[in-house]
Design a protein around this motif. Structure first.
Motif, mmCIF file in Angstrom:
data_model
loop_
_atom_site.group_PDB
_atom_site.id
_atom_site.type_symbol
_atom_site.label_atom_id
_atom_site.label_comp_id
_atom_site.label_asym_id
_atom_site.label_seq_id
_atom_site.Cartn_x
_atom_site.Cartn_y
_atom_site.Cartn_z
ATOM 1 N N LEU A 256 2.685 -4.966 2.590
ATOM 2 C CA LEU A 256 2.382 -3.555 2.331
ATOM 3 C C LEU A 256 1.058 -3.367 1.589
ATOM 4 C CD1 LEU A 256 5.928 -2.199 1.395
ATOM 5 C CD2 LEU A 256 4.674 -1.864 3.525
ATOM 6 N N LEU B 178 -1.802 -1.665 3.338
ATOM 7 C CA LEU B 178 -1.955 -0.214 3.468
ATOM 8 C C LEU B 178 -3.270 0.273 2.859
ATOM 9 C CD1 LEU B 178 1.679 0.987 2.672
ATOM 10 C CD2 LEU B 178 0.577 0.866 4.905
ATOM 11 N N ALA C 179 -6.080 1.526 5.017
ATOM 12 C CA ALA C 179 -6.119 2.885 5.558
ATOM 13 C C ALA C 179 -7.275 3.703 4.988
ATOM 14 C CB ALA C 179 -4.787 3.582 5.284
ATOM 15 N N SER C 180 -7.820 3.253 3.877
ATOM 16 C CA SER C 180 -8.954 3.980 3.272
ATOM 17 C C SER C 180 -10.277 3.680 3.986
ATOM 18 C CB SER C 180 -9.071 3.615 1.793
ATOM 19 O OG SER C 180 -9.338 2.224 1.655
ATOM 20 N N VAL D 228 -6.266 6.406 10.501
ATOM 21 C CA VAL D 228 -5.501 6.079 9.288
ATOM 22 C C VAL D 228 -4.046 5.784 9.649
ATOM 23 C CG1 VAL D 228 -4.611 6.989 7.112
ATOM 24 C CG2 VAL D 228 -7.006 7.360 7.730
ATOM 25 N N MET D 229 -3.494 6.610 10.538
ATOM 26 C CA MET D 229 -2.097 6.422 10.925
ATOM 27 C C MET D 229 -1.891 5.125 11.698
ATOM 28 S SD MET D 229 -1.086 10.337 11.985
ATOM 29 C CE MET D 229 0.542 9.864 12.532
ATOM 30 N N LEU E 198 -1.671 2.496 9.110
ATOM 31 C CA LEU E 198 -0.407 2.623 8.381
ATOM 32 C C LEU E 198 0.765 2.095 9.200
ATOM 33 C CD1 LEU E 198 -0.796 6.170 6.737
ATOM 34 C CD2 LEU E 198 -1.004 3.944 5.636
ATOM 35 N N PHE E 199 0.834 2.458 10.486
ATOM 36 C CA PHE E 199 1.948 2.020 11.314
ATOM 37 C C PHE E 199 1.894 0.521 11.611
ATOM 38 C CE2 PHE E 199 2.722 6.494 12.001
ATOM 39 C CZ PHE E 199 4.079 6.569 12.269
ATOM 40 N N VAL F 188 0.495 -1.877 9.643
ATOM 41 C CA VAL F 188 0.870 -2.602 8.418
ATOM 42 C C VAL F 188 2.371 -2.484 8.172
ATOM 43 C CG1 VAL F 188 0.585 -2.686 5.919
ATOM 44 C CG2 VAL F 188 -1.413 -2.371 7.384
ATOM 45 N N THR F 189 2.902 -1.286 8.363
ATOM 46 C CA THR F 189 4.342 -1.084 8.143
ATOM 47 C C THR F 189 5.167 -1.896 9.130
ATOM 48 O OG1 THR F 189 3.874 1.167 7.378
ATOM 49 C CG2 THR F 189 6.162 0.640 7.929
#
Length: 700
Positions: free
Chosen positions: A9, A12, A15-16, A63-64, A67-68, A70-71
């Protein structure tokens, strides 16, 4: 929701990156007025506004996507939720604790408890899928030395089908310790323990053995207990067989004590108990036993041969067959090698005469030597040694080793033995030292006599025709050494001053008899009394007989065998089920060996070459015969005692185990869905990015 790989995690933060790139690439447009292009101003503003909206949309998509992704790699999992097609998708480590002890042989309308539990376990395996880890622990302890879970379901199924009922008992707690160690080493998210048993009273744990398993069985563990027992069960068992006789002679009575226990909640009426010798029924009795009570039966028979003889007691069939028979054995010597060591050959004359006269069956093989020759005598060849005289020093240490390995020793002073000499002898052999010399040799002016005779001692068995008229005429004693057992031994005959005439002392596996006078007429007229010959003859048989009173070995336990000096480099142990095991002895050959392969009940034979040198009996654990069972609340108390922190799901025999477990299981992994969403977002991002690039080109 939980994550099976939470460390990822930290990704994440990536994402920046799209946000920073977006901020750095912002362009400031210069305003240039063209009067001839004034009519295009409004149209251009509308295009730029749409482009900016799409750029913000691209930023959000990028960004999404991160996020997806990495998640997805963090493996998100839903607890307690079963989504279509995802139930138990999380990898599972499951340990099955299977009760294969013989209490599971009880049969009801559904079949034996054992077969019911096996069918349930095989049915539960259908809930597992490729990649799940599974281990099976048998409560009897019949497991591989290194228990490891495997992902090979077919291998597990085959191993379960091969399990059979064991004579070895075991506790749930010991199996749970093994399961906890396996579970604690697993990296899988789902961790489950299944216990399939009859939950027999007293077989959960030994109160003194319950240990804290809180660190191994944490809150992530699910414990499923499947109860297969139900209803009242009738079971009686032979819980003990004891050889009461301690002297064994051919064609002489041998007595036994047989304990029969009724484990049921109702009385057992007219239970027939039979005693077998070499598979031949010798004695039979019937007895009534109250609910939960035991009865001790006295049974007596005669052995008509010498050597090792198999003995067992048996009752008729009931709900549990494995405990209806209990084994022991006896040994009746054909020849007893006896060694007489004396300072003076004349001192042993009456002893030799007594042993020869009483030996009607020619059983005794007597060898005489001077006590000074003890270093050159092979003591291993003899069963009983007489020492008449005195002495000290290292040469007597061999006698201690002889007794420790199971030999019998009789000590008597010689005609010329002094108090100091007898003190030195008894001290060297770890016996009480005489404190004084009483009376004078050949002086009948002061006569001393017996005060008490312990007729219950084995030496006096079968000596009297009528037991109610037992009497021993005391000899006239002129001279003796005052000896006190000092709590180290047992008085067999005492003097009228309270000292010991004849005492018995145990040492290692052997026995020692200590007399206070010499077997010569100058000390007393004891050699002329009627008790002299039979007492010494009985002493040889008593000392030569192996003490089998404590030889009730439990199936599965280690047996320490006393080979009594046998130095054969190879032994063959014949087991009750017609199998055998070869033991090669290397290095320094000891009198003792440990044997662990005792899963069968019955009499085991030990051979050196073709010679049968030992026999030992293995029996079932009486605790396994119990037919009362713990309640759910009692088991919950046990879980509290071991500090179990997970979730316990109890499954009664009227429930469907598969359905209950499916409802209780957790672990729907969502990483596939997150990955699919990330790919779809990436596709959308590509389409929008291409359109934005085209529109920017038109504006420029």
């Amino acid at each position: 929701m939980v994550f099976l790989n939470p460390a990822i995690l930290f990704g994440l933060l990536a994402a920046s990156i799209p946000i920073l790139i977006h901020l750095l690439n912002l362009r400031k447009l210069k305003k240039i007025e063209f009067s001839t292009l004034q009519f295009l101003k409004e149209l251009q503003k509308q295009k730029i506004r749409r482009i900016k909206i799409k750029q913000w949309l691209l930023l959000a998509l990028r960004v999404m996507i991160i996020l997806f992704l990495v998640t997805a790699f963090a493996r998100p999992t839903l607890e307690g939720v079963a989504l279509g097609g995802t139930t138990s998708a999380a990898k599972t480590t499951a340990v099955f604790i299977f009760d294969d002890t013989f209490s599971m042989s009880v049969i009801d309308a559904r079949g034996s408890y054992f077969n019911q539990a096996k069918e349930i376990m095989l049915d539960l395996l259908k809930n597992f899928q490729e990649g799940d880890e599974i281990a099976v622990i048998n409560i009897s302890g019949n497991n591989p030395e290194e228990l490891k879970p495997t992902t090979n379901l077919s291998e597990i199924i085959n191993s379960i089908q091969e399990i059979s009922i064991s004579n070895v008992s075991g506790s749930i707690h010991n199996s749970l310790i093994k399961a906890a160690r396996i579970i604690s080493e697993s990296k899988n998210f789902n961790k489950e323990i299944y216990i399939l048993t009859d939950f027999q009273q007293g077989r959960i744990t030994d109160e003194s053995a319950a240990s804290d398993l809180g660190e191994l069985l944490d809150q992530n563990i699910k414990l499923y207990t499947v109860q297969v027992s139900g209803g009242d069960v009738f079971n009686a068992a032979i819980t003990n067989i004891k050889v009461r006789s301690q002297i064994f002679e051919k064609n002489k009575p041998i007595s036994f004590e047989v304990t029969v226990t009724n484990f049921a909640a109702t009385p057992a009426l007219n239970v027939v108990v039979s005693l077998f010798m070499d598979d031949e029924r010798k004695v039979q009795q019937s007895v009534d036993i109250g609910a939960g009570q035991s009865q001790v039966l006295s049974m007596e028979t005669i052995a008509d041969r010498t050597g090792f003889i198999k003995i067992y007691a048996e009752i008729e069939d009931d709900a549990i067959l494995h405990d209806n028979r209990r084994y022991t054995n006896i040994f009746i010597p054909d020849q007893i090698p006896v060694l007489i060591l004396s300072d003076n050959e004349a001192d042993a004359a009456f002893l030799n005469l007594a042993l020869t006269a009483a030996d009607n069956d020619k059983t005794l093989n007597i060898t005489s030597r001077n006590l000074s020759q003890i270093a050159s005598v092979d003591l291993i060849r003899f069963k009983t040694v007489f020492v008449i005289g005195s002495g000290s020093g290292k040469r007597l240490e061999r006698l201690n080793s002889f007794v420790n390995s199971g030999g019998g020793l009789v000590l008597m002073p010689g005609s010329g033995t002094t108090l100091d000499g007898y003190q030195a002898l008894t001290s060297a052999l770890n016996l009480p030292q005489p404190s004084a010399s009483i009376g004078r040799i050949n002086d009948a002016s002061n006569i001393f006599n017996f005060d008490n005779v312990e007729f219950g001692h084995p030496l006096f068995s079968e000596l009297f025709v009528k037991k109610e008229k037992r009497n021993v005429e005391s000899p006239d004693i002129y001279h003796y050494f005052r000896i006190s057992t000092a709590g180290l031994g047992r008085n067999i005959i005492t003097m009228n001053d309270g000292s010991s005439f004849l005492g018995e002392y145990l040492n290692g596996s052997g026995k020692r008899l200590l007399f206070n006078l010499a077997p010569v007429l100058g000390w007393s007229n004891f050699p002329l009394k009627s008790i002299f010959a039979p007492l010494l003859h009985k002493s040889v048989f008593y000392l030569s007989a192996a003490d089998r009173r404590a030889d009730d070995h439990i199936a599965g336990s280690r047996v320490n065998l006393n080979l009594r000096g046998n130095v054969s480099p190879q032994l063959r142990i014949e087991q009750p089920e017609d199998s055998e095991e070869i033991i090669n002895r290397t290095g320094d050959i000891s009198n003792f060996i440990d044997f662990e392969n005792t899963s069968h009940v019955g009499n085991y034979k030990v051979f050196a070459g073709d010679e049968l040198i030992e026999m030992f009996a293995v029996n079932t654990d009486p605790l396994e015969s119990t037919v009362s069972y713990v309640t759910r609340s009692e088991f919950e108390e046990y879980l509290d005692k071991i500090n179990f922190k997970g979730k316990h799901i109890a499954i009664d025999r009227d429930m469907n185990p598969a359905e209950v477990i499916l409802q209780a299981r957790f672990g729907s992994e969502l990483w596939k869905y997150f990955l699919v969403v990330a790919l779809l977002l990436a596709l959308i991002e590509m389409l929008i990015a291409r359109n934005v690039k085209k529109e920017l080109a038109e504006v420029n």
